[in-house]
Design an enzyme around this catalytic site. Structure first.
Site, PDB file in Angstrom:
ATOM      1  N   ARG A  41      40.379  39.563  38.472  1.00  0.00           N
ATOM      2  CA  ARG A  41      41.402  40.006  37.966  1.00  0.00           C
ATOM      3  C   ARG A  41      42.184  38.596  37.195  1.00  0.00           C
ATOM      4  O   ARG A  41      41.851  37.497  37.554  1.00  0.00           O
ATOM      5  CB  ARG A  41      42.807  40.065  38.866  1.00  0.00           C
ATOM      6  CG  ARG A  41      42.679  41.536  39.409  1.00  0.00           C
ATOM      7  CD  ARG A  41      43.049  42.435  38.331  1.00  0.00           C
ATOM      8  NE  ARG A  41      43.155  43.901  38.744  1.00  0.00           N
ATOM      9  CZ  ARG A  41      42.117  44.672  38.876  1.00  0.00           C
ATOM     10  NH1 ARG A  41      40.910  44.308  37.999  1.00  0.00           N
ATOM     11  NH2 ARG A  41      42.031  46.170  39.242  1.00  0.00           N
TER      12      ARG A  41
ATOM     13  N   HIS B 209      37.180  43.799  30.217  1.00  0.00           N
ATOM     14  CA  HIS B 209      37.466  44.555  31.523  1.00  0.00           C
ATOM     15  C   HIS B 209      36.546  45.630  31.715  1.00  0.00           C
ATOM     16  O   HIS B 209      37.247  46.738  31.773  1.00  0.00           O
ATOM     17  CB  HIS B 209      38.999  44.726  31.411  1.00  0.00           C
ATOM     18  CG  HIS B 209      39.407  44.912  33.048  1.00  0.00           C
ATOM     19  ND1 HIS B 209      40.608  44.600  33.311  1.00  0.00           N
ATOM     20  CD2 HIS B 209      38.789  45.343  34.124  1.00  0.00           C
ATOM     21  CE1 HIS B 209      40.785  44.928  34.768  1.00  0.00           C
ATOM     22  NE2 HIS B 209      39.767  45.344  35.071  1.00  0.00           N
TER      23      HIS B 209
ATOM     24  N   GLU C 133      46.134  40.975  29.098  1.00  0.00           N
ATOM     25  CA  GLU C 133      45.304  42.063  28.447  1.00  0.00           C
ATOM     26  C   GLU C 133      46.251  43.008  28.077  1.00  0.00           C
ATOM     27  O   GLU C 133      47.301  43.189  28.403  1.00  0.00           O
ATOM     28  CB  GLU C 133      44.558  42.258  29.716  1.00  0.00           C
ATOM     29  CG  GLU C 133      43.420  41.744  30.428  1.00  0.00           C
ATOM     30  CD  GLU C 133      42.728  42.612  31.507  1.00  0.00           C
ATOM     31  OE1 GLU C 133      42.677  43.603  31.592  1.00  0.00           O
ATOM     32  OE2 GLU C 133      41.953  41.790  32.188  1.00  0.00           O
TER      33      GLU C 133
HETATM   34  P1  NAD Z   1      38.253  43.581  48.842  1.00  0.00           P
HETATM   35  O1  NAD Z   1      39.381  43.810  49.244  1.00  0.00           O
HETATM   36  O2  NAD Z   1      36.905  44.346  49.302  1.00  0.00           O
HETATM   37  O3  NAD Z   1      37.713  41.951  48.934  1.00  0.00           O
HETATM   38  C1  NAD Z   1      38.604  41.103  48.447  1.00  0.00           C
HETATM   39  C2  NAD Z   1      38.216  40.061  49.458  1.00  0.00           C
HETATM   40  O4  NAD Z   1      39.049  38.726  49.063  1.00  0.00           O
HETATM   41  C3  NAD Z   1      39.090  40.355  50.717  1.00  0.00           C
HETATM   42  O5  NAD Z   1      37.907  40.070  51.891  1.00  0.00           O
HETATM   43  C4  NAD Z   1      39.988  39.322  51.063  1.00  0.00           C
HETATM   44  O6  NAD Z   1      40.167  38.892  52.463  1.00  0.00           O
HETATM   45  C5  NAD Z   1      39.569  38.147  50.081  1.00  0.00           C
HETATM   46  N1  NAD Z   1      40.680  37.040  49.608  1.00  0.00           N
HETATM   47  C6  NAD Z   1      41.820  37.459  49.461  1.00  0.00           C
HETATM   48  N2  NAD Z   1      42.729  36.270  48.657  1.00  0.00           N
HETATM   49  C7  NAD Z   1      41.501  35.334  49.072  1.00  0.00           C
HETATM   50  C8  NAD Z   1      41.767  33.788  48.601  1.00  0.00           C
HETATM   51  N3  NAD Z   1      42.571  33.460  48.310  1.00  0.00           N
HETATM   52  N4  NAD Z   1      40.476  33.203  48.990  1.00  0.00           N
HETATM   53  C9  NAD Z   1      39.333  33.718  49.621  1.00  0.00           C
HETATM   54  N5  NAD Z   1      39.297  35.143  49.898  1.00  0.00           N
HETATM   55  C10 NAD Z   1      40.374  35.971  49.438  1.00  0.00           C
HETATM   56  O7  NAD Z   1      38.031  44.030  47.095  1.00  0.00           O
HETATM   57  P2  NAD Z   1      36.882  44.134  46.118  1.00  0.00           P
HETATM   58  O8  NAD Z   1      36.707  45.809  46.110  1.00  0.00           O
HETATM   59  O9  NAD Z   1      35.716  43.401  46.436  1.00  0.00           O
HETATM   60  O10 NAD Z   1      37.415  43.851  44.755  1.00  0.00           O
HETATM   61  C11 NAD Z   1      37.599  42.732  44.447  1.00  0.00           C
HETATM   62  C12 NAD Z   1      38.485  42.350  43.142  1.00  0.00           C
HETATM   63  O11 NAD Z   1      37.673  42.836  42.125  1.00  0.00           O
HETATM   64  C13 NAD Z   1      39.928  42.877  42.960  1.00  0.00           C
HETATM   65  O12 NAD Z   1      40.589  42.071  42.346  1.00  0.00           O
HETATM   66  C14 NAD Z   1      39.332  44.089  42.094  1.00  0.00           C
HETATM   67  O13 NAD Z   1      40.829  44.236  41.418  1.00  0.00           O
HETATM   68  C15 NAD Z   1      38.518  43.643  41.227  1.00  0.00           C
HETATM   69  N6  NAD Z   1      38.037  44.553  40.420  1.00  0.00           N
HETATM   70  C16 NAD Z   1      37.629  44.177  39.046  1.00  0.00           C
HETATM   71  C17 NAD Z   1      36.938  45.197  38.344  1.00  0.00           C
HETATM   72  C18 NAD Z   1      36.537  45.162  37.031  1.00  0.00           C
HETATM   73  O14 NAD Z   1      36.474  46.029  36.303  1.00  0.00           O
HETATM   74  N7  NAD Z   1      36.458  43.982  36.571  1.00  0.00           N
HETATM   75  C19 NAD Z   1      36.461  46.362  38.997  1.00  0.00           C
HETATM   76  C20 NAD Z   1      36.907  46.642  40.485  1.00  0.00           C
HETATM   77  C21 NAD Z   1      37.552  45.723  41.131  1.00  0.00           C
END
Ligand code: NAD
Length: 317
Positions: free
Chosen positions: A244, A291, A273
């Site tokens: 994000r 994105h 964005e």
């Molecule tokens: P998820 O919830 O499975 O994993 C996120 C992990 O981050 C969790 O295990 C959590 O404990 C950990 N976390 C939270 N804060 C933290 C910190 N400060 N330091 C270390 N670890 C921390 O989520 P996911 O499905 O793996 O998605 C991750 C990210 O990817 C999200 O921000 C999501 O919005 C983003 N995403 C982006 C796109 C894109 O189009 N670029 C698409 C899908 C998801």
């Protein structure tokens, strides 16, 4: 029952919903017209991706809504708790796009270590001498194999990134606020697989040890990577943010690139964005995508059908 898929939905999702008797409208209604449209058409389900916001005011003015669906993971564009307090179901598709995001990370990484972000912009239209001098500029690439990838946020996407990294011979280190260790199953197409157990470490350790860093945390109230974190990193590190905008301080990133601390960055998400800051857009060492982490045919198919299945099961049609 009527569904408005305001940011689009896959054909496969529409088919499943249509077979169950839903009418799916795929008009993209402007944010300020959305409440009017939902009320006029008596919409039961509003589906969005990241473009449409579903805030308290919209929820309050649309009493017909029974479900708000987010195609993808991050729900920061939806007032989730508020919607739930009004007995509206809020659903998303957390698994569907992980592989696609993980592969985009490697598109940025492979491109970064061979300067594709720059060579694409600079290939000469003519002139043998220019071609030769460019060849020199791009001659000091490195391989990913054998290098250390630091993954911050070891959830669904972070682990899919780890699988690819291990598959190409990278060393993987990771940090996570809640995950202590994870078993990563690296699968091959001949049915064989290897299991690798990864114990997470404090984020500062990852920052110090990694050759490349990729972020997979949700949006939070503070930057995860800012000036202090950049100062801990190795000189010449590469950094990817497909999580994000707002998890990396972009001003600190640009400064770290200008000082030579960061050699290249790959950004799919931005603090602003849809119009990222000009100093990000103009920076020659950045590989940029708008994105599109989840924007593959496969992920969109999975997102559409997973939303459809959830809607059908909630509304039991
Ligand atoms: P998820 O919830 O499975 O994993 C996120 C992990 O981050 C969790 O295990 C959590 O404990 C950990 N976390 C939270 N804060 C933290 C910190 N400060 N330091 C270390 N670890 C921390 O989520 P996911 O499905 O793996 O998605 C991750 C990210 O990817 C999200 O921000 C999501 O919005 C983003 N995403 C982006 C796109 C894109 O189009 N670029 C698409 C899908 C998801």
């Amino acid at each position: 029952m009527k569904i408005l898929a305001n940011d689009g939905i896959s054909k496969s999702g529409i088919e499943v919903l249509a077979q169950a008797g839903f009418e799916v409208l795929t008009t993209t209604v402007a944010q300020e017209q959305l409440a009017n449209y939902i009320n006029k058409h008596n919409i039961d389900v509003l589906l969005v991706r990241s473009a449409t916001s579903v805030r308290k005011e919209l929820i309050d003015s649309c009493p017909s809504l029974k479900i708000i669906g987010r195609g993808g993971v991050g729900m920061d564009n939806i007032d989730v708790e508020y919607a739930r307090s009004k007995d509206i179901h809020v659903i998303n598709t957390p698994e569907a796009s992980s592989q696609s995001v993980a592969e985009l990370v490697f598109a940025h990484l492979f491109g970064g270590v061979r300067f594709l972000y720059d060579s694409n912009r600079n290939m000469p239209l003519d002139g043998d001498s220019q071609f030769k001098s460019l060849k020199k500029n791009y001659a000091k690439g490195v391989e990913l194999r054998g290098k250390t990838l630091g993954i911050i946020g070891f959830g669904r996407i972070g682990r899919d990134v780890a699988k690819i990294a291990l598959g190409i011979g990278m060393k993987v280190i990771a940090s996570d606020k809640f995950v202590g260790k994870a078993d990563i199953k690296v699968e091959f197409y001949n049915g064989q697989f290897i299991n690798v157990e990864i114990l997470t470490e404090p984020t500062d350790e990852i920052l110090k040890k990694a050759d490349f860093i990729t972020l997979h945390v949700p949006l939070q109230s503070e930057y995860v990577i800012s000036e202090k974190e950049f100062s801990l990193m190795k000189d010449g590190v590469g950094i990817i943010n497909a999580a994000r905008g707002g998890v990396i301080d972009e001003v600190a990133l640009v400064n770290a690139m200008e000082s030579g601390k960061v050699a290249f960055a790959g950004l799919d998400t931005f603090e602003q964005e849809p119009t990222p800051a000009i100093q990000v857009l103009m920076n020659g060492q950045m590989s940029l995508t708008p994105h599109i982490g989840a924007a593959t045919n496969e992920a969109q198919d999975r997102i559409g059908t997973e939303l459809a299945v959830q809607i059908i099961s909630i509304l039991k049609v």
